[in-house]
Design a protein around this motif. Sequence first.
Motif, mmCIF file in Angstrom:
data_model
loop_
_atom_site.group_PDB
_atom_site.id
_atom_site.type_symbol
_atom_site.label_atom_id
_atom_site.label_comp_id
_atom_site.label_asym_id
_atom_site.label_seq_id
_atom_site.Cartn_x
_atom_site.Cartn_y
_atom_site.Cartn_z
ATOM 1 N N ILE A 88 0.739 -1.016 -0.325
ATOM 2 C CA ILE A 88 0.014 -0.200 -0.040
ATOM 3 C C ILE A 88 1.233 1.162 0.268
ATOM 4 C CG2 ILE A 88 -1.818 1.398 1.347
ATOM 5 C CD1 ILE A 88 -3.041 -1.734 0.210
ATOM 6 N N GLY A 89 1.069 2.572 -1.597
ATOM 7 C CA GLY A 89 2.144 3.113 -1.435
ATOM 8 C C GLY A 89 1.621 4.466 -0.237
ATOM 9 N N TYR A 90 2.628 5.333 -0.414
ATOM 10 C CA TYR A 90 2.467 6.031 0.415
ATOM 11 C C TYR A 90 1.680 7.095 0.521
ATOM 12 C CZ TYR A 90 4.708 10.852 1.620
ATOM 13 O OH TYR A 90 5.206 12.292 2.383
ATOM 14 N N ASN A 91 1.057 7.200 1.685
ATOM 15 C CA ASN A 91 -0.312 8.407 1.592
ATOM 16 C C ASN A 91 -1.339 7.848 0.761
ATOM 17 O OD1 ASN A 91 -0.982 10.966 2.719
ATOM 18 N ND2 ASN A 91 -0.542 12.124 0.812
ATOM 19 N N THR A 92 -1.625 6.740 0.685
ATOM 20 C CA THR A 92 -2.220 6.232 0.078
ATOM 21 C C THR A 92 -3.840 6.317 1.639
ATOM 22 O OG1 THR A 92 -1.557 4.684 -1.600
ATOM 23 C CG2 THR A 92 -3.698 4.066 -0.394
ATOM 24 N N THR A 93 -4.789 6.819 1.221
ATOM 25 C CA THR A 93 -6.175 6.581 2.258
ATOM 26 C C THR A 93 -7.037 5.442 1.811
ATOM 27 O OG1 THR A 93 -5.919 9.251 2.462
ATOM 28 C CG2 THR A 93 -8.122 8.064 3.053
ATOM 29 N N ILE A 94 -7.575 5.110 2.507
ATOM 30 C CA ILE A 94 -8.246 3.584 2.511
ATOM 31 C C ILE A 94 -9.907 3.337 3.350
ATOM 32 C CG2 ILE A 94 -9.031 1.289 2.385
ATOM 33 C CD1 ILE A 94 -6.086 0.492 2.335
ATOM 34 N N SER A 113 -3.914 -10.288 -2.378
ATOM 35 C CA SER A 113 -2.283 -10.519 -2.505
ATOM 36 C C SER A 113 -1.968 -10.225 -3.786
ATOM 37 C CB SER A 113 -2.626 -11.675 -2.096
ATOM 38 O OG SER A 113 -2.993 -12.636 -0.802
ATOM 39 N N HIS A 114 -1.074 -9.799 -3.043
ATOM 40 C CA HIS A 114 0.326 -9.548 -4.996
ATOM 41 C C HIS A 114 0.157 -8.195 -4.815
ATOM 42 C CE1 HIS A 114 2.394 -13.424 -3.532
ATOM 43 N NE2 HIS A 114 0.904 -13.773 -3.559
ATOM 44 N N VAL A 115 -0.758 -7.212 -4.536
ATOM 45 C CA VAL A 115 -1.456 -5.898 -5.536
ATOM 46 C C VAL A 115 -0.305 -4.979 -4.934
ATOM 47 C CG1 VAL A 115 -3.322 -4.695 -5.135
ATOM 48 C CG2 VAL A 115 -3.805 -6.709 -5.023
ATOM 49 N N MET A 116 -0.282 -4.543 -5.820
ATOM 50 C CA MET A 116 0.766 -3.107 -5.669
ATOM 51 C C MET A 116 -0.075 -1.854 -5.743
ATOM 52 S SD MET A 116 2.946 -1.272 -5.022
ATOM 53 C CE MET A 116 3.706 0.072 -5.589
ATOM 54 N N ILE A 117 -0.264 -1.100 -4.693
ATOM 55 C CA ILE A 117 -1.317 0.203 -4.816
ATOM 56 C C ILE A 117 -0.027 1.466 -4.877
ATOM 57 C CG2 ILE A 117 -2.756 1.627 -3.471
ATOM 58 C CD1 ILE A 117 -4.087 -0.598 -4.330
ATOM 59 N N GLY A 118 -0.176 2.026 -6.332
ATOM 60 C CA GLY A 118 0.765 3.119 -6.509
ATOM 61 C C GLY A 118 0.621 4.122 -4.822
ATOM 62 N N ALA A 133 -3.102 -7.317 -8.989
ATOM 63 C CA ALA A 133 -3.797 -5.816 -9.532
ATOM 64 C C ALA A 133 -2.536 -4.492 -8.462
ATOM 65 C CB ALA A 133 -5.019 -5.465 -9.380
ATOM 66 N N VAL A 134 -2.454 -4.479 -10.076
ATOM 67 C CA VAL A 134 -1.416 -2.951 -10.167
ATOM 68 C C VAL A 134 -2.356 -1.724 -10.421
ATOM 69 C CG1 VAL A 134 0.092 -1.625 -10.542
ATOM 70 C CG2 VAL A 134 0.556 -4.386 -10.872
ATOM 71 N N VAL A 135 -2.727 -0.583 -9.261
ATOM 72 C CA VAL A 135 -2.837 0.777 -8.632
ATOM 73 C C VAL A 135 -2.451 1.282 -9.162
ATOM 74 C CG1 VAL A 135 -4.156 1.836 -8.107
ATOM 75 C CG2 VAL A 135 -5.321 -0.626 -7.790
ATOM 76 N N VAL A 141 -10.105 4.964 -6.490
ATOM 77 C CA VAL A 141 -10.214 3.152 -6.521
ATOM 78 C C VAL A 141 -11.770 4.043 -6.366
ATOM 79 C CG1 VAL A 141 -10.286 0.832 -6.772
ATOM 80 C CG2 VAL A 141 -8.456 2.464 -6.475
ATOM 81 N N HIS A 142 -12.754 3.868 -7.519
ATOM 82 C CA HIS A 142 -14.415 4.146 -7.599
ATOM 83 C C HIS A 142 -15.170 3.108 -7.043
ATOM 84 C CE1 HIS A 142 -14.229 4.651 -10.854
ATOM 85 N NE2 HIS A 142 -15.462 4.945 -11.401
ATOM 86 N N LYS A 143 -14.507 1.632 -8.083
ATOM 87 C CA LYS A 143 -15.160 0.806 -8.923
ATOM 88 C C LYS A 143 -13.925 -0.631 -8.545
ATOM 89 C CE LYS A 143 -13.909 2.474 -13.383
ATOM 90 N NZ LYS A 143 -15.128 2.157 -14.325
ATOM 91 N N ASP A 144 -14.600 -1.796 -8.577
ATOM 92 C CA ASP A 144 -13.967 -2.441 -8.580
ATOM 93 C C ASP A 144 -12.834 -3.458 -9.113
ATOM 94 O OD1 ASP A 144 -15.857 -3.971 -6.264
ATOM 95 O OD2 ASP A 144 -16.692 -5.415 -7.427
ATOM 96 N N VAL A 145 -11.447 -3.975 -9.296
ATOM 97 C CA VAL A 145 -10.563 -4.112 -10.060
ATOM 98 C C VAL A 145 -10.811 -5.622 -10.326
ATOM 99 C CG1 VAL A 145 -8.267 -4.117 -10.449
ATOM 100 C CG2 VAL A 145 -9.080 -1.829 -9.291
ATOM 101 N N ALA A 146 -10.085 -5.793 -11.971
ATOM 102 C CA ALA A 146 -9.936 -7.401 -11.953
ATOM 103 C C ALA A 146 -8.792 -7.635 -11.251
ATOM 104 C CB ALA A 146 -9.934 -7.673 -13.233
ATOM 105 N N PRO A 147 -9.006 -8.681 -11.720
ATOM 106 C CA PRO A 147 -7.315 -9.730 -10.840
ATOM 107 C C PRO A 147 -6.381 -9.170 -11.867
ATOM 108 C CG PRO A 147 -8.528 -11.265 -10.094
ATOM 109 C CD PRO A 147 -9.436 -10.332 -10.919
#
Length: 173
Positions: A88-94, A113-118, A133-135, A141-147
């Motif tokens: 989960i990248g720097y300064n990300t909000t969940i 698992s094995h996801v990269m959030i910018g 997935a890679v974001v 992220v306002h909708k689902d992201v496919a594997p």
Amino acid sequence: MIMRNVERYPVEGPNSLWQIYRTVSPWKGIRNFIFIQIARYSPSLKLKNWIYRRILGMKVGKNTAFGLMAMVDVFFPERITVGDNTIIGYNTTILAHEYLTNEYRLGDVKIGSHVMIGANTTILPGVTIGDYAVVGAGSVVHKDVAPHSFVAGNPLRVIREQAKTKDEDGAWS
């Protein structure tokens, strides 16, 4: 991609944020805020994950890393699940909640698992981000992201969607 899965709760009178302590204990908010701030500034990934798991009730997989200043939902962190070996990248909000003028919404956030959030990404309530997935940085992220997909932007767009399979040696290709 599927739209967000949120529960909606209409309110009457002042906007829903003015009514927040009807939905969550102020003591829970204060306690969570303090521990989230400790985790945000801690350089120790082990301490961060311990706080998220043991104090905030999040489900956090093995070897998952939250970057400096990552901000998890202060009122409903227990509605956040993150798989193994995810960054989960720097300064990300969940967020697992959103308070609007005439309703509030709650939704589970599931990050595989094995996801990269910018860095500087905002993840809204009720979304699922699939495994591998890679974001891209700065996304909403306002909708689902496919594997196995690569998404980025605001509004979120699919940059590349790639079906991954394991070969006979068990390696992803």
